[in-house]
Motif scaffolding. Structure first.
Motif, PDB file in Angstrom:
ATOM      1  N   PHE A 151       0.838  -1.194   0.000  1.00  0.00           N
ATOM      2  CA  PHE A 151       0.000   0.000   0.000  1.00  0.00           C
ATOM      3  C   PHE A 151       0.878   1.252   0.000  1.00  0.00           C
ATOM      4  N   THR A 152       0.403   2.293  -0.689  1.00  0.00           N
ATOM      5  CA  THR A 152       1.065   3.592  -0.634  1.00  0.00           C
ATOM      6  C   THR A 152       0.580   4.347   0.600  1.00  0.00           C
ATOM      7  N   ASP A 153       1.272   5.426   0.943  1.00  0.00           N
ATOM      8  CA  ASP A 153       0.859   6.250   2.083  1.00  0.00           C
ATOM      9  C   ASP A 153      -0.575   6.746   1.898  1.00  0.00           C
ATOM     10  N   GLU A 154      -0.904   7.211   0.698  1.00  0.00           N
ATOM     11  CA  GLU A 154      -2.251   7.738   0.450  1.00  0.00           C
ATOM     12  C   GLU A 154      -3.307   6.633   0.536  1.00  0.00           C
ATOM     13  N   GLN A 155      -3.001   5.450   0.019  1.00  0.00           N
ATOM     14  CA  GLN A 155      -3.942   4.325   0.123  1.00  0.00           C
ATOM     15  C   GLN A 155      -4.189   3.960   1.581  1.00  0.00           C
ATOM     16  N   LEU A 156      -3.139   3.984   2.384  1.00  0.00           N
ATOM     17  CA  LEU A 156      -3.282   3.668   3.808  1.00  0.00           C
ATOM     18  C   LEU A 156      -4.176   4.695   4.502  1.00  0.00           C
ATOM     19  N   LEU A 157      -3.980   5.965   4.195  1.00  0.00           N
ATOM     20  CA  LEU A 157      -4.827   7.003   4.781  1.00  0.00           C
ATOM     21  C   LEU A 157      -6.272   6.853   4.316  1.00  0.00           C
ATOM     22  N   ASP A 158      -6.467   6.544   3.030  1.00  0.00           N
ATOM     23  CA  ASP A 158      -7.827   6.344   2.518  1.00  0.00           C
ATOM     24  C   ASP A 158      -8.521   5.191   3.233  1.00  0.00           C
ATOM     25  N   ILE A 159      -7.818   4.085   3.422  1.00  0.00           N
ATOM     26  CA  ILE A 159      -8.406   2.940   4.119  1.00  0.00           C
ATOM     27  C   ILE A 159      -8.811   3.362   5.527  1.00  0.00           C
ATOM     28  N   ARG A 160      -7.951   4.098   6.191  1.00  0.00           N
ATOM     29  CA  ARG A 160      -8.292   4.556   7.544  1.00  0.00           C
ATOM     30  C   ARG A 160      -9.461   5.540   7.540  1.00  0.00           C
ATOM     31  N   ARG A 161      -9.695   6.188   6.418  1.00  0.00           N
ATOM     32  CA  ARG A 161     -10.864   7.072   6.272  1.00  0.00           C
ATOM     33  C   ARG A 161     -12.119   6.281   5.900  1.00  0.00           C
ATOM     34  N   GLY A 162     -11.948   4.981   5.653  1.00  0.00           N
ATOM     35  CA  GLY A 162     -13.093   4.126   5.352  1.00  0.00           C
ATOM     36  C   GLY A 162     -13.395   3.953   3.889  1.00  0.00           C
ATOM     37  N   LYS A 163     -12.376   4.062   3.047  1.00  0.00           N
ATOM     38  CA  LYS A 163     -12.599   3.900   1.611  1.00  0.00           C
ATOM     39  C   LYS A 163     -11.332   3.380   0.938  1.00  0.00           C
ATOM     40  N   ALA A 164     -11.521   2.839  -0.249  1.00  0.00           N
ATOM     41  CA  ALA A 164     -10.391   2.407  -1.070  1.00  0.00           C
ATOM     42  C   ALA A 164     -10.769   2.660  -2.527  1.00  0.00           C
ATOM     43  N   THR A 165      -9.792   2.935  -3.366  1.00  0.00           N
ATOM     44  CA  THR A 165     -10.094   3.226  -4.773  1.00  0.00           C
ATOM     45  C   THR A 165     -10.489   1.961  -5.538  1.00  0.00           C
ATOM     46  N   ASP A 166      -9.968   0.812  -5.152  1.00  0.00           N
ATOM     47  CA  ASP A 166     -10.333  -0.458  -5.753  1.00  0.00           C
ATOM     48  C   ASP A 166     -11.715  -0.867  -5.230  1.00  0.00           C
ATOM     49  N   ALA A 167     -12.659  -1.145  -6.126  1.00  0.00           N
ATOM     50  CA  ALA A 167     -14.050  -1.425  -5.732  1.00  0.00           C
ATOM     51  C   ALA A 167     -14.165  -2.625  -4.790  1.00  0.00           C
ATOM     52  N   LYS A 168     -13.413  -3.684  -5.056  1.00  0.00           N
ATOM     53  CA  LYS A 168     -13.509  -4.869  -4.209  1.00  0.00           C
ATOM     54  C   LYS A 168     -12.959  -4.579  -2.811  1.00  0.00           C
ATOM     55  N   LEU A 169     -11.796  -3.958  -2.745  1.00  0.00           N
ATOM     56  CA  LEU A 169     -11.215  -3.615  -1.455  1.00  0.00           C
ATOM     57  C   LEU A 169     -12.093  -2.604  -0.715  1.00  0.00           C
ATOM     58  N   ASN A 170     -12.714  -1.687  -1.455  1.00  0.00           N
ATOM     59  CA  ASN A 170     -13.611  -0.705  -0.857  1.00  0.00           C
ATOM     60  C   ASN A 170     -14.787  -1.396  -0.162  1.00  0.00           C
ATOM     61  N   ALA A 171     -15.354  -2.401  -0.815  1.00  0.00           N
ATOM     62  CA  ALA A 171     -16.468  -3.142  -0.214  1.00  0.00           C
ATOM     63  C   ALA A 171     -16.034  -3.830   1.072  1.00  0.00           C
TER      64      ALA A 171
END
Length: 183
Positions: free
Chosen positions: A91-111
């Motif tokens: 994971f990149t730094d931004e992806q890690l922050l997004d996950i902690r915000r409750g979202k992910a850009t990849d639809a499957k991971l987001n679900a």
């Protein structure tokens, strides 16, 4: 409230001393949260077996669950540890922050992230739309069971740290906006 200290190798049972030695060989140190589990003569071995058991979720998926659950439960230790481990899993730094915000850009991971957050926030209950989206993204009943087991693993560790407040021995995770996760 009792002031918890991290036990040393000499302060734990012989079985845990062996585990401490193995952790030190593998990681170069014994993480404080694992050492704290060492207060229980049987807890550390039992926990590590549970944590390291096979799962239908990939390591990356497990880290995404670990991060969002730790964010919802506001566990600085686990947010910090799993930010580092998340980077190790790609994971990149931004992806890690997004996950902690409750979202992910990849639809499957987001679900997965949204359902894990819903399960955690609602103590095992989640909105039907989150469950439906989880399945629509290709996840199975096996994945659902493994997700719940992953949430339970991380919740236990979040609770242990939130209660004991032992020192964080990982680089501190950056702060994210609390309202982003809690809404």
């Amino acid at each position: 409230m009792k002031n918890f200290t991290v036990p040393t190798r000499e302060q734990v049972a012989p079985a845990n001393q062996t585990i401490f030695d193995n952790l030190h060989k593998a990681l170069g140190f014994v993480p404080n949260l694992y050492a704290t589990i060492g207060y229980s003569d049987n807890g550390l071995g039992r926990y590590l077996a549970y944590q390291n058991a096979k799962s239908s979720l990939s390591n990356k998926e497990k880290e995404a669950v670990n991060l969002i659950v730790s964010e919802v439960n506001n566990c600085l230790y686990c947010k910090s540890a799993h930010t580092l481990i998340g980077k190790m899993n790609g994971f990149t730094d931004e992806q890690l922050l997004d996950i902690r915000r409750g979202k992910a850009t990849d639809a499957k991971l987001n679900a997965l992230v949204k359902l894990a957050a819903g399960i955690t926030k609602n103590r095992g209950r989640a909105d039907a739309e989150l469950v439906d989206d989880f399945y629509a993204q290709g996840y199975t009943n096996e994945n659902l069971v493994d997700l719940i087991l992953q949430v339970s693993d991380k919740t236990a560790m979040n609770y242990l740290h939130n209660l004991t407040q032992i020192p964080v021995d990982f680089p501190l995770a950056p702060v994210v906006e609390a309202e982003a996760v809690l809404n």
